[in-house]
Design a protein around this motif. Structure first.
Motif, PDB file in Angstrom:
ATOM      1  N   HIS A 217       0.868  -1.189   0.000  1.00 26.68           N
ATOM      2  CA  HIS A 217       0.000   0.000   0.000  1.00 26.68           C
ATOM      3  C   HIS A 217       0.898   1.230   0.000  1.00 26.68           C
ATOM      4  CE1 HIS A 217      -3.733  -2.249   0.958  1.00 26.68           C
ATOM      5  NE2 HIS A 217      -2.889  -3.060   1.557  1.00 26.68           N
ATOM      6  N   GLY A 218       0.446   2.265  -0.693  1.00 24.85           N
ATOM      7  CA  GLY A 218       1.222   3.493  -0.748  1.00 24.85           C
ATOM      8  C   GLY A 218       1.860   3.692  -2.117  1.00 24.85           C
ATOM      9  N   ASN A 219       2.661   4.739  -2.210  1.00 18.55           N
ATOM     10  CA  ASN A 219       3.246   5.135  -3.483  1.00 18.55           C
ATOM     11  C   ASN A 219       4.431   4.278  -3.887  1.00 18.55           C
ATOM     12  OD1 ASN A 219       1.418   7.303  -3.612  1.00 18.55           O
ATOM     13  ND2 ASN A 219       2.812   8.650  -2.478  1.00 18.55           N
ATOM     14  N   LEU A 220       4.694   4.241  -5.177  1.00 20.24           N
ATOM     15  CA  LEU A 220       5.893   3.586  -5.693  1.00 20.24           C
ATOM     16  C   LEU A 220       7.107   4.110  -4.934  1.00 20.24           C
ATOM     17  CD1 LEU A 220       7.158   1.760  -7.919  1.00 20.24           C
ATOM     18  CD2 LEU A 220       7.369   3.836  -9.303  1.00 20.24           C
ATOM     19  N   SER A 221       8.011   3.197  -4.556  1.00 22.21           N
ATOM     20  CA  SER A 221       9.086   3.582  -3.635  1.00 22.21           C
ATOM     21  C   SER A 221      10.456   3.121  -4.119  1.00 22.21           C
ATOM     22  CB  SER A 221       8.795   2.996  -2.242  1.00 22.21           C
ATOM     23  OG  SER A 221       7.551   3.448  -1.756  1.00 22.21           O
ATOM     24  N   ASN A 222      11.466   3.493  -3.322  1.00 20.59           N
ATOM     25  CA  ASN A 222      12.845   3.097  -3.615  1.00 20.59           C
ATOM     26  C   ASN A 222      13.522   2.630  -2.331  1.00 20.59           C
ATOM     27  OD1 ASN A 222      13.541   5.454  -2.158  1.00 20.59           O
ATOM     28  ND2 ASN A 222      13.536   6.680  -4.030  1.00 20.59           N
ATOM     29  N   LYS A 223      14.813   2.350  -2.420  1.00 15.29           N
ATOM     30  CA  LYS A 223      15.543   1.806  -1.276  1.00 15.29           C
ATOM     31  C   LYS A 223      15.551   2.779  -0.098  1.00 15.29           C
ATOM     32  CE  LYS A 223      19.890  -0.357   0.140  1.00 15.29           C
ATOM     33  NZ  LYS A 223      21.262  -0.781  -0.284  1.00 15.29           N
ATOM     34  N   GLN A 224      15.655   4.079  -0.373  1.00 15.38           N
ATOM     35  CA  GLN A 224      15.666   5.070   0.702  1.00 15.38           C
ATOM     36  C   GLN A 224      14.348   5.052   1.462  1.00 15.38           C
ATOM     37  OE1 GLN A 224      18.211   7.135   1.884  1.00 15.38           O
ATOM     38  NE2 GLN A 224      16.677   7.337   3.503  1.00 15.38           N
ATOM     39  N   ASP A 225      13.238   4.986   0.747  1.00 13.67           N
ATOM     40  CA  ASP A 225      11.917   4.902   1.388  1.00 13.67           C
ATOM     41  C   ASP A 225      11.829   3.640   2.246  1.00 13.67           C
ATOM     42  OD1 ASP A 225      11.078   7.196  -0.056  1.00 13.67           O
ATOM     43  OD2 ASP A 225      10.534   5.939  -1.764  1.00 13.67           O
ATOM     44  N   TYR A 226      12.354   2.571   1.701  1.00 11.46           N
ATOM     45  CA  TYR A 226      12.315   1.265   2.365  1.00 11.46           C
ATOM     46  C   TYR A 226      13.132   1.293   3.657  1.00 11.46           C
ATOM     47  CZ  TYR A 226      11.941  -3.877   2.207  1.00 11.46           C
ATOM     48  OH  TYR A 226      11.648  -5.191   2.466  1.00 11.46           O
ATOM     49  N   SER A 227      14.316   1.888   3.584  1.00 16.57           N
ATOM     50  CA  SER A 227      15.196   1.980   4.755  1.00 16.57           C
ATOM     51  C   SER A 227      14.596   2.889   5.823  1.00 16.57           C
ATOM     52  CB  SER A 227      16.578   2.509   4.336  1.00 16.57           C
ATOM     53  OG  SER A 227      17.194   1.633   3.417  1.00 16.57           O
ATOM     54  N   THR A 228      13.931   3.961   5.397  1.00 13.52           N
ATOM     55  CA  THR A 228      13.256   4.857   6.336  1.00 13.52           C
ATOM     56  C   THR A 228      12.139   4.132   7.069  1.00 13.52           C
ATOM     57  OG1 THR A 228      13.752   6.794   4.968  1.00 13.52           O
ATOM     58  CG2 THR A 228      11.926   6.999   6.531  1.00 13.52           C
ATOM     59  N   PHE A 229      11.408   3.309   6.345  1.00  8.69           N
ATOM     60  CA  PHE A 229      10.328   2.513   6.929  1.00  8.69           C
ATOM     61  C   PHE A 229      10.891   1.538   7.976  1.00  8.69           C
ATOM     62  CE2 PHE A 229       7.604  -1.328   6.724  1.00  8.69           C
ATOM     63  CZ  PHE A 229       6.378  -0.788   7.078  1.00  8.69           C
ATOM     64  N   LEU A 230      11.997   0.899   7.652  1.00 10.06           N
ATOM     65  CA  LEU A 230      12.639  -0.029   8.587  1.00 10.06           C
ATOM     66  C   LEU A 230      13.085   0.701   9.853  1.00 10.06           C
ATOM     67  CD1 LEU A 230      13.944  -2.698   9.452  1.00 10.06           C
ATOM     68  CD2 LEU A 230      15.929  -2.089   8.032  1.00 10.06           C
ATOM     69  N   LYS A 231      13.703   1.861   9.697  1.00 12.82           N
ATOM     70  CA  LYS A 231      14.162   2.638  10.852  1.00 12.82           C
ATOM     71  C   LYS A 231      12.987   3.026  11.737  1.00 12.82           C
ATOM     72  CE  LYS A 231      16.733   6.769  12.218  1.00 12.82           C
ATOM     73  NZ  LYS A 231      17.461   7.984  11.751  1.00 12.82           N
ATOM     74  N   MET A 232      11.872   3.395  11.120  1.00 16.36           N
ATOM     75  CA  MET A 232      10.676   3.752  11.884  1.00 16.36           C
ATOM     76  C   MET A 232      10.229   2.602  12.764  1.00 16.36           C
ATOM     77  SD  MET A 232       7.128   3.033  11.777  1.00 16.36           S
ATOM     78  CE  MET A 232       6.804   2.585  10.079  1.00 16.36           C
ATOM     79  N   LEU A 233      10.137   1.417  12.171  1.00 16.10           N
ATOM     80  CA  LEU A 233       9.671   0.260  12.939  1.00 16.10           C
ATOM     81  C   LEU A 233      10.645  -0.118  14.047  1.00 16.10           C
ATOM     82  CD1 LEU A 233       8.007  -2.407  10.603  1.00 16.10           C
ATOM     83  CD2 LEU A 233       7.013  -1.156  12.528  1.00 16.10           C
ATOM     84  N   GLU A 234      11.930  -0.089  13.748  1.00 16.03           N
ATOM     85  CA  GLU A 234      12.928  -0.441  14.761  1.00 16.03           C
ATOM     86  C   GLU A 234      12.911   0.571  15.904  1.00 16.03           C
ATOM     87  OE1 GLU A 234      16.428  -2.960  12.612  1.00 16.03           O
ATOM     88  OE2 GLU A 234      16.491  -0.789  12.294  1.00 16.03           O
ATOM     89  N   THR A 235      12.724   1.849  15.581  1.00 18.18           N
ATOM     90  CA  THR A 235      12.665   2.897  16.608  1.00 18.18           C
ATOM     91  C   THR A 235      11.463   2.699  17.515  1.00 18.18           C
ATOM     92  OG1 THR A 235      13.766   4.502  15.162  1.00 18.18           O
ATOM     93  CG2 THR A 235      12.476   5.383  16.992  1.00 18.18           C
ATOM     94  N   LEU A 236      10.294   2.457  16.917  1.00 21.37           N
ATOM     95  CA  LEU A 236       9.085   2.266  17.711  1.00 21.37           C
ATOM     96  C   LEU A 236       9.143   0.981  18.521  1.00 21.37           C
ATOM     97  CD1 LEU A 236       6.237   3.464  15.314  1.00 21.37           C
ATOM     98  CD2 LEU A 236       7.566   4.769  16.982  1.00 21.37           C
ATOM     99  N   LYS A 237       9.731  -0.043  17.953  1.00 22.13           N
ATOM    100  CA  LYS A 237       9.878  -1.305  18.681  1.00 22.13           C
ATOM    101  C   LYS A 237      10.706  -1.087  19.955  1.00 22.13           C
ATOM    102  CE  LYS A 237      12.280  -5.698  18.681  1.00 22.13           C
ATOM    103  NZ  LYS A 237      13.314  -6.544  18.055  1.00 22.13           N
ATOM    104  N   GLU A 238      11.814  -0.381  19.819  1.00 22.07           N
ATOM    105  CA  GLU A 238      12.683  -0.128  20.968  1.00 22.07           C
ATOM    106  C   GLU A 238      11.956   0.664  22.053  1.00 22.07           C
ATOM    107  OE1 GLU A 238      16.972   2.050  21.977  1.00 22.07           O
ATOM    108  OE2 GLU A 238      16.383   1.676  19.893  1.00 22.07           O
TER     109      GLU A 238
END
Length: 288
Positions: A217-238
């Motif tokens: 879901h959401g807009n067409l993306s790239n590696k930077q978008d993907y890495s930002t998404f990962l950082k978000m989840l890891e930050t919230l998890k912590e």
């Protein structure tokens, strides 16, 4: 009695009109990624399409009532039949059109657990079931390239798959990636917080800065978008793990807006998963 029948008839008619209006409002938007790979946006999960001499390879089918519009969009890309339909997981906004597509003599592919969950869903019949299933990974050669299909353990669900077009350098992540928004981690269908994060990391091995990523879901993306998404989840998890270690309850975590404020300000809670829901999901997923 006549009044009751009249009211019932009017209510039913209203539902039909509303449903038709919603259907008419949905537009299928086509995005060209490469010479033969496209992304279709509509209502539900993003669809991936590969066209070429071998036929059409399709990823996910959205909702059944949208099939005519989806087929119309695909026909503008290719006049060849839809040879294969791959499902990234079992949710209805990705498999709702399976039955309609299967009637076109299309072979459906999905993970073993997708078969089981669609089979157990009373809203879907056996026509919606995958014909080819796999446990770990599958390789398919079509339209001049190899497509890698690989399972991700207990991420969004227990039957997730990503698909990577090796020559086109395009990744379809399914719902293991929601671009610019909080994800839905379906804990009741075998999903898990740690598995979701691990799924994102596993795809980083395949992609580079030039990879085009079709999110669930959401807009067409790239590696930077993907890495930002990962950082978000890891930050919230912590942050949530710290709250759990400090003895906080689900209610306290769910109502603590400070935990997600950074991403709330970026409108990550815009859509299906609100800020409160992601906090509650992370709590329940990590508490276990």
């Amino acid at each position: 009695m006549k009044s009751l029948k009249l009211i019932t008839s009017l209510f039913t008619f209203s539902l039909v009109i509303t449903t038709c209006a919603q259907n008419n409002d949905v537009q299928i938007t086509t995005h060209k990624l490469t010479e033969n790979i496209y992304m279709l946006e509509g209502q539900g999960g993003n669809i991936g399409v590969s066209v070429g001499d071998d036929g059409v390879f399709m990823i996910d089918s959205q909702f059944g009532h949208l099939t005519p519009k989806i087929l119309e969009a695909i026909k503008t890309l290719s006049d060849k039949p839809i040879k294969f339909l791959a499902n990234t997981h079992h949710h209805g906004d990705h498999t709702g059109g399976n039955e309609n597509i299967a009637k076109l003599n299309t072979t459906i592919i999905a993970h073993d657990n997708v078969y089981k969950r669609v089979k157990d869903n009373p809203k879907q019949n056996d026509t919606s079931l995958p014909v080819i299933t796999f446990n770990d990974k599958l390789s398919l050669y079509i339209n001049g390239e190899q497509i890698l299909i690989f399972h991700l353990d207990n991420a969004h669900t227990d039957g997730d798959a990503m698909l990577f077009f090796t020559e086109s350098n395009v990744l379809h992540s399914g719902d293991t990636f929601f671009s610019g928004r909080y994800p839905y981690i379906d804990l009741k269908s075998g999903g898990s917080v740690n598995g979701y994060i691990q799924a994102i990391k596993s795809a980083l091995i395949l992609i580079d800065v030039d990879t085009k990523i079709i999110p669930g879901h959401g807009n067409l993306s790239n590696k930077q978008d993907y890495s930002t998404f990962l950082k978000m989840l890891e930050t919230l998890k912590e942050k949530v793990e710290t709250e759990i270690a400090n003895g906080k309850t689900e209610y306290e975590v769910a109502t603590n807006t400070a935990l997600t404020k950074t991403y709330d300000d970026l409108d990550y809670g815009c859509c299906f998963i609100s800020s409160e829901k992601i906090r509650r999901t992370l709590y329940n997923g990590l508490k276990e």
